[in-house]
Design an enzyme around this catalytic site. Structure first.
Site, mmCIF file in Angstrom:
data_model
loop_
_atom_site.group_PDB
_atom_site.id
_atom_site.type_symbol
_atom_site.label_atom_id
_atom_site.label_comp_id
_atom_site.label_asym_id
_atom_site.label_seq_id
_atom_site.Cartn_x
_atom_site.Cartn_y
_atom_site.Cartn_z
ATOM 1 N N HIS A 67 0.778 -1.255 0.072
ATOM 2 C CA HIS A 67 -0.059 -0.100 0.102
ATOM 3 C C HIS A 67 0.924 1.279 0.254
ATOM 4 O O HIS A 67 1.948 1.381 0.587
ATOM 5 C CB HIS A 67 -1.169 -0.195 1.147
ATOM 6 N N ALA A 123 -9.679 4.698 3.017
ATOM 7 C CA ALA A 123 -9.739 6.023 2.809
ATOM 8 C C ALA A 123 -11.337 6.434 2.576
ATOM 9 O O ALA A 123 -11.905 7.492 2.513
ATOM 10 C CB ALA A 123 -8.948 6.518 1.783
#
Length: 174
Positions: A67, A123
């Protein structure tokens, strides 16, 4: 695409479509393909989750390391995956004020130094203020707890990405 279409995909097409459900980890899609047929989207989600859970701790950390830093250099350089770019933009991370950008960079660095992998949060389920708050708070966690939390966030991200592909019939490939 519906679940019957998912089940009918040849291996290469399945990996092309679902290869970034877990960020930059097409091996997850490759492994999950062999567990077809899936009775439902929930069964596909469960197969992804079970694969991740079965990994040794080093494999789980490897997934976390795939990530990008939130609002980090990949966002600035335009080198994020299409999925990550959209998710970070939805949370407002592409429009941080200079002070927010500085704080995010400092906290990302502290987090990565402490844990050895980047901060991962879904997110799409947060805004920039919540992300900054979580990043600050989670820097204080123990390593094992934070690794487990990061993996759960990876699963949330993957679940939303799968839902976007299977439920909306999106023609876009991941």
């Amino acid at each position: 695409m519906d679940i019957d279409a998912v089940n009918a995909l040849p291996y290469e097409d399945f990996v092309d479509v679902f290869g970034n459900v877990v960020e930059k980890c097409p091996i997850v899609a490759a492994a999950v393909w062999s567990t077809r047929p899936f009775a439902s989207l929930n069964a596909l989600e469960a197969a992804v989750s079970e694969f991740i859970d079965a990994l040794p701790e080093s494999g789980k950390e490897g997934i976390l390391r795939c990530h990008p830093d939130l609002a980090g250099r990949d966002l600035q350089r335009g080198t994020l995956t299409r999925e990550s770019r959209g998710e970070q933009a939805q949370a407002g991370l592409d429009a941080l004020e200079p002070a927010e950008m500085s704080r995010m960079a400092r906290l990302n660095g502290e987090y990565k130094e402490r844990f050895g992998f980047p901060f991962v949060i879904c997110a799409r389920m947060c805004d920039k203020a919540n992300i900054l708050q979580q990043l600050s708070e989670r820097c204080r966690n123990e390593r094992a707890a934070e690794r487990a939390r990061g993996v759960e966030e990876v699963k949330k991200i993957g679940r939303l990405r799968l839902q976007g592909l299977v439920l909306t019939g999106s023609p876009n490939k991941l």
